[in-house]
Scaffold this motif. Sequence first.
Motif, PDB file in Angstrom:
ATOM      1  N   LYS A  43     -22.732 -11.928 -21.690  1.00  0.00           N
ATOM      2  CA  LYS A  43     -21.999 -12.208 -20.710  1.00  0.00           C
ATOM      3  C   LYS A  43     -20.617 -11.279 -20.831  1.00  0.00           C
ATOM      4  N   ARG A  44     -20.259 -11.264 -22.131  1.00  0.00           N
ATOM      5  CA  ARG A  44     -19.073 -10.250 -22.308  1.00  0.00           C
ATOM      6  C   ARG A  44     -19.348  -8.684 -21.970  1.00  0.00           C
ATOM      7  N   GLU A  45     -20.555  -8.417 -22.134  1.00  0.00           N
ATOM      8  CA  GLU A  45     -21.262  -7.022 -21.866  1.00  0.00           C
ATOM      9  C   GLU A  45     -21.184  -6.973 -20.126  1.00  0.00           C
ATOM     10  N   LEU A  46     -21.456  -7.988 -19.375  1.00  0.00           N
ATOM     11  CA  LEU A  46     -21.704  -7.916 -17.906  1.00  0.00           C
ATOM     12  C   LEU A  46     -20.398  -7.893 -17.470  1.00  0.00           C
ATOM     13  N   ASN A  47     -19.339  -8.689 -18.123  1.00  0.00           N
ATOM     14  CA  ASN A  47     -17.864  -8.514 -17.704  1.00  0.00           C
ATOM     15  C   ASN A  47     -17.264  -7.324 -17.613  1.00  0.00           C
ATOM     16  N   ASN A  48     -17.698  -6.834 -18.890  1.00  0.00           N
ATOM     17  CA  ASN A  48     -17.120  -5.367 -19.036  1.00  0.00           C
ATOM     18  C   ASN A  48     -17.677  -4.520 -18.237  1.00  0.00           C
ATOM     19  N   ASP A  49     -18.906  -4.511 -17.883  1.00  0.00           N
ATOM     20  CA  ASP A  49     -19.589  -3.544 -17.002  1.00  0.00           C
ATOM     21  C   ASP A  49     -18.886  -3.641 -15.731  1.00  0.00           C
ATOM     22  N   THR A  50     -18.745  -4.886 -15.325  1.00  0.00           N
ATOM     23  CA  THR A  50     -18.240  -5.152 -14.032  1.00  0.00           C
ATOM     24  C   THR A  50     -16.702  -4.636 -13.736  1.00  0.00           C
ATOM     25  N   LYS A  51     -15.805  -4.990 -15.068  1.00  0.00           N
ATOM     26  CA  LYS A  51     -14.520  -4.501 -14.902  1.00  0.00           C
ATOM     27  C   LYS A  51     -14.429  -2.861 -14.938  1.00  0.00           C
ATOM     28  N   LYS A  52     -15.346  -2.131 -15.647  1.00  0.00           N
ATOM     29  CA  LYS A  52     -15.351  -0.917 -15.475  1.00  0.00           C
ATOM     30  C   LYS A  52     -15.709  -0.334 -14.098  1.00  0.00           C
ATOM     31  N   LYS A  53     -16.619  -1.075 -13.391  1.00  0.00           N
ATOM     32  CA  LYS A  53     -17.014  -0.637 -12.093  1.00  0.00           C
ATOM     33  C   LYS A  53     -15.910  -0.824 -11.087  1.00  0.00           C
ATOM     34  N   ASP A  54     -15.177  -1.837 -11.402  1.00  0.00           N
ATOM     35  CA  ASP A  54     -13.888  -2.224 -10.307  1.00  0.00           C
ATOM     36  C   ASP A  54     -12.819  -1.105 -10.644  1.00  0.00           C
ATOM     37  N   LYS A  55     -12.819  -0.572 -11.977  1.00  0.00           N
ATOM     38  CA  LYS A  55     -11.712   0.582 -12.305  1.00  0.00           C
ATOM     39  C   LYS A  55     -12.109   1.768 -11.594  1.00  0.00           C
ATOM     40  N   GLU A  56     -13.495   2.084 -11.835  1.00  0.00           N
ATOM     41  CA  GLU A  56     -13.947   3.481 -11.270  1.00  0.00           C
ATOM     42  C   GLU A  56     -13.776   3.219  -9.806  1.00  0.00           C
ATOM     43  N   ALA A  57     -14.202   2.148  -9.078  1.00  0.00           N
ATOM     44  CA  ALA A  57     -14.090   2.047  -7.681  1.00  0.00           C
ATOM     45  C   ALA A  57     -12.554   2.258  -7.238  1.00  0.00           C
ATOM     46  N   GLU A  58     -11.816   1.699  -7.885  1.00  0.00           N
ATOM     47  CA  GLU A  58     -10.301   1.833  -7.789  1.00  0.00           C
ATOM     48  C   GLU A  58      -9.810   3.209  -7.721  1.00  0.00           C
ATOM     49  N   LYS A  59     -10.466   3.681  -8.779  1.00  0.00           N
ATOM     50  CA  LYS A  59     -10.071   5.222  -8.831  1.00  0.00           C
ATOM     51  C   LYS A  59     -10.373   5.968  -7.882  1.00  0.00           C
ATOM     52  N   LYS A  60     -11.789   5.800  -7.266  1.00  0.00           N
ATOM     53  CA  LYS A  60     -12.290   6.580  -6.288  1.00  0.00           C
ATOM     54  C   LYS A  60     -11.438   6.445  -4.858  1.00  0.00           C
ATOM     55  N   SER A  61     -11.150   5.212  -4.812  1.00  0.00           N
ATOM     56  CA  SER A  61     -10.635   4.673  -3.675  1.00  0.00           C
ATOM     57  C   SER A  61      -9.069   5.015  -3.577  1.00  0.00           C
ATOM     58  N   GLY A  62      -8.485   5.291  -4.661  1.00  0.00           N
ATOM     59  CA  GLY A  62      -7.201   5.986  -4.770  1.00  0.00           C
ATOM     60  C   GLY A  62      -6.224   4.744  -4.843  1.00  0.00           C
ATOM     61  N   LYS A  63      -6.728   3.645  -4.922  1.00  0.00           N
ATOM     62  CA  LYS A  63      -5.705   2.684  -5.069  1.00  0.00           C
ATOM     63  C   LYS A  63      -5.363   2.209  -6.418  1.00  0.00           C
ATOM     64  N   SER A  64      -4.024   2.194  -6.799  1.00  0.00           N
ATOM     65  CA  SER A  64      -3.565   1.766  -8.276  1.00  0.00           C
ATOM     66  C   SER A  64      -3.419   0.580  -8.518  1.00  0.00           C
ATOM     67  N   LEU A  65      -3.501   0.116  -9.768  1.00  0.00           N
ATOM     68  CA  LEU A  65      -3.345  -1.100 -10.055  1.00  0.00           C
ATOM     69  C   LEU A  65      -2.021  -1.469 -10.163  1.00  0.00           C
ATOM     70  N   TRP A  66      -0.962  -0.562 -10.460  1.00  0.00           N
ATOM     71  CA  TRP A  66       0.358  -0.882 -10.531  1.00  0.00           C
ATOM     72  C   TRP A  66       1.144  -0.467  -9.457  1.00  0.00           C
ATOM     73  N   VAL A  67       1.886  -1.341  -8.912  1.00  0.00           N
ATOM     74  CA  VAL A  67       2.586  -0.857  -7.674  1.00  0.00           C
ATOM     75  C   VAL A  67       3.990  -1.052  -8.081  1.00  0.00           C
ATOM     76  N   PRO A  68       4.727  -0.055  -7.957  1.00  0.00           N
ATOM     77  CA  PRO A  68       6.142  -0.101  -8.433  1.00  0.00           C
ATOM     78  C   PRO A  68       7.047  -0.991  -7.332  1.00  0.00           C
ATOM     79  N   SER A  69       7.899  -1.612  -7.798  1.00  0.00           N
ATOM     80  CA  SER A  69       8.927  -2.380  -7.053  1.00  0.00           C
ATOM     81  C   SER A  69      10.167  -2.069  -7.354  1.00  0.00           C
ATOM     82  N   PHE A  70      11.222  -2.012  -6.546  1.00  0.00           N
ATOM     83  CA  PHE A  70      12.617  -1.779  -7.053  1.00  0.00           C
ATOM     84  C   PHE A  70      13.379  -2.892  -6.290  1.00  0.00           C
ATOM     85  N   LYS A  71      14.546  -3.033  -7.133  1.00  0.00           N
ATOM     86  CA  LYS A  71      15.637  -4.154  -6.556  1.00  0.00           C
ATOM     87  C   LYS A  71      16.872  -3.126  -6.187  1.00  0.00           C
TER      88      LYS A  71
END
Length: 129
Positions: A43-71
């Motif tokens: 289960k851990r391995e499957l979760n890690n694989d899906t997380k890696k795939k999600d990160k790779e997909a985000e890298k390919k799509s150009g979306k970042s995980l962190w969005v800066p916010s200013f006040k």
Amino acid sequence: MNKEEKDVKKELESAEEEDEEEKIERFFALIRSFRDVRDSARKRELNNDTKKKDKEAEKKSGKSLWVPSFKREDFAEQIEFKTPSLIRSSCNREGDDNIMRKKQKKNHKEKEEEEEEDQGVRLNLQLAL
């Protein structure tokens, strides 16, 4: 003695059976624990694989995980630099070089025009009405 021997034999046999049953129970408990560990590792391995795939997909799509916010408070203080920035990017230098070249060309043309005016008659004819 026969009866006593039989009773002792029965007790020994029952004790051996209980020991054997206890060993069997321990064995199956070990097998269950190995299966549980294996399943949780899968289960851990499957979760890690899906997380890696999600990160790779985000890298390919150009979306970042962190969005800066200013006040507004982030810009409340005025920053004063003690000395002007000495670091210039290469694109600024290239732009400055182009501007300098243009100015030099313009100055050169103006000098040539002035020299031509000094050397000969000016033939700029205009119609006046």
